[in-house]
Structure formats: structure tokens, C-alpha cells
Design a protein around this motif. Structure first.
Motif, PDB file in Angstrom:
ATOM      1  N   THR A 187      -4.236  -1.473  -3.120  1.00  0.00           N
ATOM      2  CA  THR A 187      -5.161  -2.381  -2.443  1.00  0.00           C
ATOM      3  C   THR A 187      -6.476  -1.647  -2.170  1.00  0.00           C
ATOM      4  OG1 THR A 187      -4.502  -1.854  -0.159  1.00  0.00           O
ATOM      5  CG2 THR A 187      -3.175  -3.492  -1.338  1.00  0.00           C
ATOM      6  N   GLY A 188      -7.544  -2.413  -1.979  1.00  0.00           N
ATOM      7  CA  GLY A 188      -8.840  -1.800  -1.701  1.00  0.00           C
ATOM      8  C   GLY A 188      -9.303  -0.910  -2.830  1.00  0.00           C
ATOM      9  N   ALA A 189      -9.169  -1.407  -4.085  1.00  0.00           N
ATOM     10  CA  ALA A 189      -9.440  -0.564  -5.255  1.00  0.00           C
ATOM     11  C   ALA A 189     -10.821  -0.801  -5.858  1.00  0.00           C
ATOM     12  CB  ALA A 189      -8.366  -0.801  -6.322  1.00  0.00           C
ATOM     13  N   ALA A 203       9.456  -3.321 -13.094  1.00  0.00           N
ATOM     14  CA  ALA A 203       9.746  -3.208 -11.665  1.00  0.00           C
ATOM     15  C   ALA A 203       8.502  -2.734 -10.919  1.00  0.00           C
ATOM     16  CB  ALA A 203      10.890  -2.222 -11.435  1.00  0.00           C
ATOM     17  N   LEU A 204       8.424  -3.077  -9.643  1.00  0.00           N
ATOM     18  CA  LEU A 204       7.352  -2.573  -8.780  1.00  0.00           C
ATOM     19  C   LEU A 204       7.781  -1.225  -8.226  1.00  0.00           C
ATOM     20  CD1 LEU A 204       4.665  -2.894  -7.293  1.00  0.00           C
ATOM     21  CD2 LEU A 204       5.894  -4.153  -5.500  1.00  0.00           C
ATOM     22  N   ARG A 205       7.084  -0.178  -8.647  1.00  0.00           N
ATOM     23  CA  ARG A 205       7.442   1.172  -8.224  1.00  0.00           C
ATOM     24  C   ARG A 205       6.827   1.536  -6.881  1.00  0.00           C
ATOM     25  NH1 ARG A 205      11.130   3.980  -7.664  1.00  0.00           N
ATOM     26  NH2 ARG A 205      11.738   2.969  -9.613  1.00  0.00           N
ATOM     27  N   THR A 206       5.522   1.230  -6.693  1.00  0.00           N
ATOM     28  CA  THR A 206       4.826   1.707  -5.490  1.00  0.00           C
ATOM     29  C   THR A 206       3.776   0.701  -5.037  1.00  0.00           C
ATOM     30  OG1 THR A 206       5.080   4.018  -6.218  1.00  0.00           O
ATOM     31  CG2 THR A 206       3.473   3.603  -4.481  1.00  0.00           C
ATOM     32  N   LEU A 207       3.694   0.530  -3.732  1.00  0.00           N
ATOM     33  CA  LEU A 207       2.597  -0.192  -3.088  1.00  0.00           C
ATOM     34  C   LEU A 207       1.761   0.833  -2.335  1.00  0.00           C
ATOM     35  CD1 LEU A 207       1.023  -2.610  -1.853  1.00  0.00           C
ATOM     36  CD2 LEU A 207       2.821  -2.734  -0.107  1.00  0.00           C
ATOM     37  N   VAL A 208       0.482   0.964  -2.702  1.00  0.00           N
ATOM     38  CA  VAL A 208      -0.441   1.859  -2.007  1.00  0.00           C
ATOM     39  C   VAL A 208      -1.333   1.005  -1.120  1.00  0.00           C
ATOM     40  CG1 VAL A 208      -2.251   3.603  -2.212  1.00  0.00           C
ATOM     41  CG2 VAL A 208      -0.409   3.512  -3.920  1.00  0.00           C
ATOM     42  N   ASN A 209      -1.119   1.070   0.184  1.00  0.00           N
ATOM     43  CA  ASN A 209      -1.909   0.305   1.153  1.00  0.00           C
ATOM     44  C   ASN A 209      -3.161   1.097   1.510  1.00  0.00           C
ATOM     45  OD1 ASN A 209      -0.448  -2.149   1.639  1.00  0.00           O
ATOM     46  ND2 ASN A 209       1.125  -0.954   2.681  1.00  0.00           N
ATOM     47  N   ASN A 210      -4.242   0.817   0.797  1.00  0.00           N
ATOM     48  CA  ASN A 210      -5.475   1.582   0.959  1.00  0.00           C
ATOM     49  C   ASN A 210      -6.629   0.772   1.531  1.00  0.00           C
ATOM     50  OD1 ASN A 210      -7.513   3.820   0.183  1.00  0.00           O
ATOM     51  ND2 ASN A 210      -8.233   2.065  -1.009  1.00  0.00           N
ATOM     52  N   ALA A 211      -6.574  -0.558   1.453  1.00  0.00           N
ATOM     53  CA  ALA A 211      -7.707  -1.383   1.886  1.00  0.00           C
ATOM     54  C   ALA A 211      -8.050  -1.105   3.345  1.00  0.00           C
ATOM     55  CB  ALA A 211      -7.379  -2.866   1.699  1.00  0.00           C
TER      56      ALA A 211
END
Length: 292
Positions: free
Chosen positions: A15-17, A82-90
């Protein structure tokens, strides 16, 4: 860490990319072979980011319809990855004295910097549990140390540290790892956006508030600019985030930059008032000169 060939069968969300650390992280994860769903706010940001392994998606984490569309994209992946990782950056900046920052601004900051991350994490956890994936929450040095003038931003980052600790314990029995990355200064344009907000805040202060906080508010833009200039590059931060996202046995927390590492370690054993004096002394270097 998964091999590049196996990573190509997995999705990563950042997120926030649109720019800065988020864009650098999207590129770093794509180089490792993942297919990155990169959350951006505008089509133009997405086109600038689009590359092999990077698929821009319009994502405002405070809008439920955007989150629902992202969940549908993951669940309906044409290659069943598959969804490996969620990076919460926003995130958005927010500075100013606690007394002065309007409550509506506090609410806006928490809506983006805390509740938006909770919302997207809740929505994607079923996919992450199925894959035994990982959540990487980008907090901050300000999530461990709250300095004068940084209360609103720090409050949200402290909250995300707490959310991360709770999630880590709740999800461990279900095979999902939760990791925190705590950057100090990073050379992005986020500081400039915060400086503009400070100018508007200063114009709204009452005469009594100006007496109390005028010097502090005038010092903050210079302090933020110096902290940012001395910080690491987005690519350097992205390397640490990518490590947190892919390490086979990740640490629970990673720091980014020498200043963050030193101050976070110091905060573990220094008395509060000693730490207060250290951070206040650094801030006072940016106080306007008499008559300035």
C-alpha cells in the motif's frame, strides 16, 4: 526466503506505493520474483510505476470499495497465486502541538494511519491464513518515541505498534507472521507535505497558543527537513522491508537508519526525562534565532 521461481507463483501487496519508500518496496519485491499489487491513488502514479512484476491498483485504504475490489482481485487471481505478504505502508504526515491540532485532523490521521491499515488487514487475513503468509507493518521511530510537535503522527504509529503486537500473538497459532519495520528519516517528499500543513496550522493558532508554541511550530519544518536530509534513501529502506517480508525466520521488528536504531535502543534503558532532554536539545537547534 522463497526461490525466485516459487516467488513468481505468489502475490505481494504494497500500500502507499505511488512514490518514495512504497514504490521502492514494490520494485524490490518484483526483483525478487513476486507479482506485486502496488496500491496507488492516481492512474498517473500507476503508469509511472508499472513494470514487469508490478501491477498498479487504485487503492485508498480509507475507502471500503477499494479494499473490496482488491480482495476480489486476490481471490480471483487468474493464475490462482497465493497472497504471500501484505505490506502496510500507506500514510500521511501530521505534526503540531497536541493542544493546537484540530480534532478533525486527529481523526483524519487516525483514519488513514491506523484504521485504514486495520481495515485492509482484516479484509485480507482470510487469504493470508490460507497461504500462511505475512503482514509487514511500516511504523516509525515515532512509534517508539514521541517528541514535542510530533504527537499526532506518533500517536498513530504507537497505535500501529500495539496493533502489530496483538496481531502477532493472535495469528501465530494460524501460521501468519506479523513483522514491524521502524524507519527513521527517509529521503521522500512526505516531509514537504507536512511542512505545508504546519504553515496552515500556524496561521490558525490563537494569540495565547502562539505564545506557548510559536517557537516550536516555527522550528518543526527545519527539524523535519534536516531529519529527512540525513535519512536513508527509499531504496535502502526498501531493502530492509523486503528482508522483513521474505526472511524465513524474520525478527519481530526491524529498524531502518542509524538514528532510529540508536534512539530506539536508548529508549529501552534511559529514563524518560533523559530521553526528553536528548530529543528536546536536538529540536532546539532549529529554533529561530532571536529577532529572526
Amino acid at each position: 526466503m522463497p526461490s525466485k521461481s516459487s516467488a513468481a507463483q505468489e502475490l505481494v501487496i504494497v500500500t502507499g506505493a505511488s512514490t518514495g519508500m512504497g514504490a521502492a518496496t514494490a520494485r524490490a519485491m518484483a526483483r525478487r520474483g513476486f507479482h506485486v499489487l502496488a496500491g496507488v491513488r492516481r492512474d498517473s502514479d500507476g503508469e509511472a510505476l508499472r513494470a514487469a512484476g508490478i501491477e498498479p491498483v487504485i487503492l485508498d485504504i480509507t475507502r471500503q470499495e477499494h479494499i473490496a475490489a482488491l480482495v476480489a482481485r486476490v481471490d480471483g487471481d487468474p493464475r490462482k497465486r497465493a497472497l504471500r505478504t501484505l505490506v502496510n505502508n500507506a500514510g500521511i504526515p501530521g505534526a503540531g502541538p497536541v493542544e493546537v491540532v484540530p480534532l478533525d485532523e486527529w481523526r483524519r490521521l487516525f483514519e488513514v494511519n491506523v484504521l485504514g491499515h486495520v481495515a485492509i488487514t482484516q479484509a485480507l487475513l482470510p487469504a493470508l491464513v490460507r497461504s500462511g503468509g505475512r503482514v509487514v507493518n511500516i511504523t516509525s521511530l515515532n512509534g517508539r518515541i514521541a517528541m514535542a510537535g510530533y504527537g499526532p503522527y506518533a500517536a498513530g504509529k504507537f497505535a500501529m505498534e500495539a496493533v502489530s503486537d496483538a496481531l502477532r500473538n493472535e495469528l501465530a497459532p494460524h501460521g501468519v507472521q506479523v513483522v514491524v519495520v521502524e524507519p527513521g528519516g527517509v529521503q521522500t517528499d512526505m516531509a514537504g507535505r507536512g511542512t505545508a500543513d504546519l504553515s496552515r496550522l500556524a496561521a490558525r493558532m490563537t494569540p495565547e497558543q502562539r505564545t506557548r508554541y510559536g517557537t516550536l511550530v516555527r522550528a518543526l519544518p527545519s527539524h523535519v527537513a534536516a531529519f529527512t536530509k540525513a535519512g536513508v534513501t527509499p531504496d535502502t529502506a526498501a531493502r530492509t522491508i523486503a528482508e522483513a517480508a521474505t526472511a524465513r525466520r524474520p525478527r519481530t521488528r526491524y529498524t531502518v537508519g542509524a538514528t532510529a536504531t540508536f534512539l530506539i535502543r536508548a529508549s529501552r534503558f534511559l529514563p524518560d526525562r533523559v530521553l526528553d532532554r536528548m530529543t528536546t536539545s536536538d529540536l532546539r537547534k532549529h529554533y529561530p534565532k532571536a529577532g529572526g
